[in-house]
Motif scaffolding. Structure first.
Motif, short mmCIF file in Angstrom:
data_model
loop_
_atom_site.label_atom_id
_atom_site.label_comp_id
_atom_site.label_asym_id
_atom_site.label_seq_id
_atom_site.Cartn_x
_atom_site.Cartn_y
_atom_site.Cartn_z
N TRP B 468 6.33 90.92 26.84
CA TRP B 468 6.80 90.09 27.68
C TRP B 468 6.91 88.60 26.89
O TRP B 468 7.90 87.89 27.03
CB TRP B 468 6.18 89.86 28.97
CG TRP B 468 6.85 89.27 30.00
CD1 TRP B 468 7.96 89.61 30.85
CD2 TRP B 468 6.64 88.08 30.59
NE1 TRP B 468 8.56 88.93 31.80
CE2 TRP B 468 7.54 87.73 31.77
CE3 TRP B 468 5.71 86.93 30.49
CZ2 TRP B 468 7.55 86.58 32.58
CZ3 TRP B 468 5.59 85.99 31.38
CH2 TRP B 468 6.65 85.72 32.29
N THR B 528 14.28 88.93 33.76
CA THR B 528 13.59 90.15 33.21
C THR B 528 12.56 90.29 34.37
O THR B 528 12.37 91.45 34.82
CB THR B 528 12.76 90.15 31.97
OG1 THR B 528 13.70 89.69 30.96
CG2 THR B 528 11.80 91.05 31.78
N SER B 532 12.83 93.51 36.70
CA SER B 532 11.88 94.54 36.44
C SER B 532 11.22 94.63 37.93
O SER B 532 10.59 95.86 38.45
CB SER B 532 10.91 94.28 35.59
OG SER B 532 10.12 92.96 35.74
N THR B 533 10.85 93.62 38.59
CA THR B 533 10.31 93.69 39.94
C THR B 533 11.09 94.40 40.99
O THR B 533 10.73 95.29 41.56
CB THR B 533 9.99 92.26 40.60
OG1 THR B 533 9.21 91.56 39.57
CG2 THR B 533 9.31 92.38 41.89
N PHE B 536 11.13 98.10 40.07
CA PHE B 536 9.70 98.87 40.27
C PHE B 536 9.66 98.93 41.74
O PHE B 536 9.38 100.06 42.07
CB PHE B 536 8.70 97.93 39.55
CG PHE B 536 7.24 98.45 40.24
CD1 PHE B 536 6.91 99.48 39.25
CD2 PHE B 536 6.53 98.04 40.95
CE1 PHE B 536 5.59 100.05 39.24
CE2 PHE B 536 5.53 98.76 41.38
CZ PHE B 536 4.83 99.58 40.54
N GLY B 825 14.68 93.37 31.31
CA GLY B 825 14.47 93.98 32.59
C GLY B 825 14.60 95.35 32.69
O GLY B 825 13.57 96.16 33.25
N THR B 826 15.20 96.09 32.07
CA THR B 826 15.62 97.40 31.74
C THR B 826 14.36 98.27 31.19
O THR B 826 13.74 99.11 31.60
CB THR B 826 17.03 97.71 31.15
OG1 THR B 826 17.86 97.17 32.02
CG2 THR B 826 16.82 99.42 31.24
N MET B 828 11.56 96.39 30.45
CA MET B 828 10.30 96.26 31.19
C MET B 828 10.07 97.19 32.37
O MET B 828 9.11 97.62 32.66
CB MET B 828 10.05 94.97 31.69
CG MET B 828 8.81 94.35 32.18
SD MET B 828 7.62 94.42 31.01
CE MET B 828 7.73 93.05 30.15
N SER B 829 11.15 97.70 33.11
CA SER B 829 11.05 98.40 34.28
C SER B 829 10.45 99.94 33.67
O SER B 829 9.75 100.47 34.26
CB SER B 829 12.27 98.74 34.99
OG SER B 829 12.98 97.51 35.22
N GLN B 830 11.14 100.29 32.60
CA GLN B 830 10.80 101.34 32.19
C GLN B 830 9.35 101.66 31.80
O GLN B 830 8.48 102.69 31.97
CB GLN B 830 11.73 102.08 30.75
CG GLN B 830 13.02 102.57 31.33
CD GLN B 830 13.76 102.86 30.38
OE1 GLN B 830 13.70 102.35 29.12
NE2 GLN B 830 14.82 103.56 30.59
N LEU B 832 6.92 99.63 32.80
CA LEU B 832 5.96 99.55 34.21
C LEU B 832 5.84 101.03 34.90
O LEU B 832 4.94 101.27 35.23
CB LEU B 832 7.18 98.67 35.25
CG LEU B 832 6.59 97.16 34.92
CD1 LEU B 832 7.32 96.35 36.11
CD2 LEU B 832 5.00 96.99 35.24
N LEU B 847 14.63 105.58 37.07
CA LEU B 847 14.51 104.79 37.64
C LEU B 847 15.44 104.44 38.86
O LEU B 847 16.58 104.78 38.69
CB LEU B 847 14.63 103.41 36.74
CG LEU B 847 13.94 103.43 35.65
CD1 LEU B 847 14.09 102.24 34.70
CD2 LEU B 847 12.06 103.10 36.01
#
Lengths: 225, 887
Positions: B468, B528, B532-533, B536, B825-826, B828-830, B832, B847
């Motif tokens: 990050w 991001t 991501s929040t 998630f 963001g994409t 980071m979501s993956q 997470l 997702l």
């Protein structure tokens, strides 16, 4: 045939604030400026010199009275026939010297190449070509002020107004800056008005007008006759 | 004195910047304190929710030779115990019943003696399916094995004694059979024994009549347990509650002095809940800390916008004789002002958020934790303010000359970290750490067997955190590079706005590239964070639904009693209920795989998805769709559990002979199947082992199309209402459950942690940060350059030309920032979801992207930019001669 006056100013006053806190910066000023005039506006700090100069440059509006620029007709004053040099360095920090000098020309729609050529000429005239690619932060106070003058010169003004241009400079640098202003005025055949509280600077101009407590003591007899 | 003057000057002369800096601190403080509220709230509800479903708190088992009365007396008088009842256990050699002209015999089993009042004291242990609430009860699977119903007689074998007969009063479901038949005192980590298939429950008096002789002859076949309900006044923190009940159990064991052992179901449940509490902490770290860091970065950015001016002001003070300590004191006074104002506002906002979202204005479950969270939040605000104001001022005051202070700082050179490629190194290190820690599966919560304490593996956050940070720095580098090397591109893209001024605008942007790059990095990090929040949270919500769907089976589920012979035609009655979209009959039988009795589900693979969702994670070796296609290819195809494949060493295509009961003969018969795929989960099925086969084939082979469960799709709406309607239309022993209720009941997994409040808070803060990162930062940047615009205006720039500078910069920052942020963001979501894979059971197949929220966030960001730019342009158009005379 007499040429038209560049500025005609009659009964001009400028008041800041309202009511009891109102401050009269300029009171009932009257004057005229013709091509080739070299005038020093002298007076102590806070006397109203800068305010009057800003009104003469069209940067500020009088609260009462009239001001006209008969020679310029409907043309926009800036950028164009009126050039202004400020007390504090007034270069755009994100542009280099050449770009700063060319900016007024670009603003009126000149092609970039033409504007740059004119800017280089102006810098050459004032002996500043060597610093064309420098940023304002890299210049001394005197250099920055001379570049401001070059910026005015590039626009070939008919009226050149300088607001305390040497106020923050040492004696020698101030002399160089005044040299540059006079040279620019002569080169462009422009009228020059410098506001200053430095008597030496004032003496280098042909005429001295005094401003005290907002009142202008100038050639009012000629104007009223 | 000078400090007071300075503070007054900040308030009177720089109210905008001071207030905005304080606002940044307030956002960070409010976010941290709100997350404290969430943690306290979730921990408190987790304890309450988890223990309210414990069927029996303690099962105290007697040691050999200890009298039941003595044990009961000791347990009943323990200070923690609120109710205690003795349950007797006797092993039977087998059960026999003769029905319909045939005799059925089972293997060994258990006969329990249940005292009066047991069912009212422990209501979730036994559920009556048919018959009265008292008398002799038989477990439904046993009833199915023996083909008996209320009124039938069953013979109970007694080792070494003559068998005895009992008349069945009712058929029951032993809801908590696992707890009831657990091995009390089993060592930690021991494999739990499966509950017995054959169970009969007798009234205590009858049990004693029949089994006291057995107790005298074979004491090893008989035992007594004291089932107890203890005082539920426990600490709200599951960890503290766990320690508390563990201590109480130990205390009882001391009192028992070896006469009994305590099996603490409540401790086991709290052990799971404290893991959930730690997972909640994990969520806090993952979702909250980036937000707080971002708020800190925003504050630092806001403060740094005025840093040039501050330096010049300090330079003036130094020329007037101010010393370095005096300048530092001034900066510290500004820090204190901003911290006090920001903390007060932040804590106030957090209180409002806490009371509206979590139902409590406190930041913790107890006064101590509330004070701790409040103090920690304020400390966070102080650190941010100090890092943003005092530290830079101290560095400047110590290291810069007066003349250097009066100059604008270098805005074109690369910072040292960029020269040395620190961003790439940090990102690569993060990626490597992430790979290292995730290759063997993430273990965020460490709960070693036999160790009472558990902990979060914070090391696992190291990779994502570095990625990050590195990602934000790389965003800076990309923006800086684009501006530095992209003069032509900037000219082309700004020409529609700037016209002939485009090269000048481009030149200005190139020189301001460090400022612009900072804006891009901030927007990218915020995007991001928001993306991501949101992703998630949406995925979490989706998986919570999947979890509940797996347990309940479908939106609404109708479960027929074991002995019922309702066929698929019953579906038409269900379909007639308003709101029902689709009904899918599922057969539920018991089948012997060798000697192992397993649940067998008969489905129609082609239509099962009309009523429920099958996740890819439910199966191994292919997607859900592929496995259903495989199952449908041949009537005798069979999906089996991984455990069965392992235990029986099966290979795809192997013949498996299952023994199923034939409806015509009531006898078990061998039916051939072929193993084609592995199933890990299936709606309504137990998680350890089950079988999945074609419904029509089972019906044909067993001469019965009896349906065990009807899965009902209601399009996700009105589940409770439809379930209520159905309950009125079906017989009393038919069980109707709905998804809404199931979601409330599931309390043992993390997906039961109530994220609704956290989601609201997180997404709200993400929106606020997005607006701040875009609009506020740009606006402050423009305001700080009022002098530049005043000069341009004095030189004769027209409004459109002034606007060209503003809009070009805004467009560059937002377009590049959002583009990088979307990619970030994409990714980071993956990451997470991968990290929290252990949380989700089953893990998500894909997702869930909340497009509406992301659209709203983008709209908020763009609106903030447009408003900031419009205000800036309007300000720039106003002649500001006083600005031209400033230092």
């Amino acid at each position: 045939m007499m040429s038209q006056n560049l500025i005609e100013c009659k009964g001009v006053s400028r008041t800041f604030g309202r009511g009891r806190s109102a401050v009269v910066a300029v009171h009932d000023a009257a004057c005229s400026v013709a091509a080739g005039d070299q005038i020093a506006l002298v007076g102590p700090s806070g006397s109203g010199k800068s305010t009057l100069l800003h009104i003469l440059a069209g940067l500020d509006q009088p609260t009462s009275g009239t001001i006209a620029w008969p020679a310029f007709g409907r043309a926009s004053l800036r950028p164009g026939p009126v050039g202004v040099v400020f007390q504090a360095p007034s270069l755009l920090p994100a542009l280099n010297v050449l770009e700063n000098v060319a900016l007024p020309l670009v603003l009126i729609g000149s092609r970039n190449d033409d504007a740059n050529a004119a800017a280089l000429n102006a810098l050459e005239t004032l002996g500043l070509r060597g610093i064309a690619n420098k940023l304002p932060d890299e210049l001394s106070g005197g250099q920055a002020q001379r570049v401001s003058i070059a910026r005015v010169l590039a626009g070939r003004p008919q009226l050149l107004l300088a607001d305390e241009p040497t106020g923050q400079l040492d004696h020698e640098t101030a002399r160089l800056v005044v040299d540059a202003l006079l040279a620019t005025a002569e080169f462009s055949n422009a009228a020059l008005i410098i506001s200053t509280h430095d008597i030496e600077v004032a003496q280098r101009c042909a005429t001295q007008w005094q401003v005290a407590d907002g009142r202008l003591h100038a050639n009012f007899q000629e104007l009223t006759s | 004195m000078i400090v007071v003057t300075w503070i007054r000057g900040l308030i009177l002369r720089r109210p905008g910047r001071t207030a905005t800096t304080a606002l940044g601190v307030a956002v960070a403080v409010a976010l941290l304190a709100s997350l404290g509220s969430f943690l306290a709230h979730s921990k408190a509800t987790m304890t309450r929710r988890s223990i309210e479903n414990v069927p029996v708190d303690w099962q105290v088992e007697s040691a050999p030779g200890v009298s039941a009365a003595q044990l009961l007396d000791t347990v009943s008088h323990h200070k923690s115990v609120r109710a205690a009842l003795p349950v007797s256990f006797a092993k039977t050699s087998g059960l026999t019943a003769t029905t319909g002209g045939s005799q059925q015999t089972t293997g060994a089993g258990f006969v329990l003696g249940i005292p009066d009042g047991y069912r009212s004291t422990f209501p979730s242990m036994i559920r009556t399916l048919t018959g009265p609430q008292s008398g002799v009860m038989i477990a439904q699977q046993t009833a199915a094995n023996l083909h008996v119903a209320p009124g039938d007689t069953v013979t109970i074998g007694r080792t070494g004694l003559s068998p005895v007969q009992v008349k069945i009063g009712s058929v029951v479901d032993l809801v908590s059979a696992d707890e009831l038949f657990q091995v009390v005192g089993a060592p930690p980590g021991a494999t739990a024994a499966a509950p017995p298939d054959n169970v009969i429950l007798l009234p205590t008096a009858q049990w004693h009549t029949l089994f006291d002789p057995l107790a005298q002859a074979r004491a090893d076949l008989v035992k007594t347990q004291i089932h107890t309900r203890i005082d539920h006044s426990l600490p709200s923190d599951p960890s503290a509650a766990y320690s508390n009940v563990l201590g109480q159990a130990n205390n009882l064991e001391v009192a028992l002095a070896g006469s009994g052992r305590v099996g603490s179901n409540i401790a086991a449940t709290l052990a799971s809940a404290r893991s959930d509490a730690l997972y909640a902490q994990v969520l806090f770290v993952f979702l909250g800390v980036p937000g707080a860091v971002l708020a800190g970065l925003l504050t630092a950015t806001v403060a740094s916008v005025g840093r040039d001016r501050g330096r010049r002001e300090h330079a003036v003070l130094r020329t007037r004789g101010a010393t370095v300590p005096q300048l530092v004191r001034l900066a510290m006074s500004e820090t204190a002002l901003v911290t006090v104002v920001g903390s007060a506002v932040g804590l106030g906002v957090a209180s409002v958020i806490g009371s509206t979202v979590f139902g409590s204005a406190q930041f913790g479950a107890t006064t101590g934790s509330a004070v701790m969270w409040g103090a920690a939040s304020v400390l966070g605000g102080l650190v941010i303010a100090a890092a943003a104001i005092a530290l830079p001022a101290w560095i400047d005051a110590r290291g810069m000359t007066v003349s250097a202070s009066r100059r604008r700082q270098d805005r074109v050179g690369q910072p040292r970290w960029a020269k040395y490629g620190l961003d790439i190194i940090v990102f690569a290190l993060g990626a490597f750490t992430f790979w290292l820690t995730s290759r063997g599966g993430y273990k965020l919560v460490l709960a070693p067997e036999g160790v009472p304490s558990i902990s979060v593996n914070y090391w696992a956050f190291f990779g994502p955190a570095l990625m990050w940070i590195g990602g934000g720095m790389i965003a800076w580098r990309i923006a800086e590079f684009t501006a530095r090397r992209g003069r032509g591109l900037l000219c082309i893209t700004t020409r529609p706005l700037a016209g002939t001024l485009a090269p000048t605008v481009a030149a200005s942007m190139i020189r301001q590239r460090r400022l612009l790059a900072r804006g891009v990095a901030l927007v990218a990090l915020t995007a991001t964070f928001a993306a991501s929040t949101a992703i998630f949270n949406a995925t979490y919500k989706q998986q919570a639904l999947v979890d509940a769907l797996l347990t309940n089976g479908a939106d609404v589920t109708v479960v027929q009693p074991q002995a019922a012979t309702v066929g698929p035609e019953f579906a038409s009655l269900i379909r007639s209920v308003h709101g029902v979209r689709s009904v899918e009959p599922v057969q539920h039988r018991y089948a012997y795989v060798g000697a192992d009795l397993q649940d067998l589900y008969g489905i129609n693979p082609a239509t099962i998805v009309n009523a429920t969702k099958l996740q890819d994670a439910y199966f191994q070796g292919g997607s859900a769709r592929l496995i259903m296609q495989k199952l449908a290819q041949h009537p005798d195809n069979l999906v089996v559990s991984a455990e069965t494949v392992r235990d029986f060493q099966l290979h795809p295509g192997d013949l498996i002979n299952l023994r199923l009961q034939d409806a015509a003969t009531k006898q078990y018969k061998t039916i051939p199947f072929h193993y084609v795929a592995i199933g890990a989960e299936f709606p309504t099925a137990p998680r350890d082992s089950f079988l999945l086969a074609n419904r029509d084939y089972i019906a044909q082979q067993t001469h019965s199309n009896a349906v065990g469960t009807f899965l009902i799709d209601t399009a996700g709406t009105s589940q409770a209402a439809i379930a209520g309607t159905l309950r009125k239309q079906v017989a009393g022993d038919v069980l109707v459950t709905d998804l809404t209720h199931s979601r409330k009941v599931i309390a043992s997994s993390l997906t039961a942690v109530d994220l609704a409040g956290l989601t609201k808070v997180e997404l709200g803060f993400a929106l606020a940060l997005t607006a701040a990162a875009t609009g506020l930062v740009l606006w402050l940047g423009f305001m700080e350059r009022r002098r530049t615009f005043a000069i341009a205006h004095a030189l004769g720039a027209r409004p459109r030309q002034l606007g060209a500078f503003v809009w070009s910069e805004a467009g560059f920052v937002v377009a590049l920032g959002l583009a990088i942020g979307t990619v970030g963001g994409t990714l980071m979501s993956q990451g997470l979801v991968k990290i929290l894979k252990g949380v989700f059971d089953p893990p998500p197949s894909y997702l869930a992207v909340p497009w509406s929220y992301l659209g709203l966030a983008t709209l908020v960001g763009l609106s903030a930019v447009v408003i900031a730019s419009l205000v800036a342009v309007r300000e720039a158009r106003r002649p500001q001669l006083s600005v031209l005379r400033e230092i």
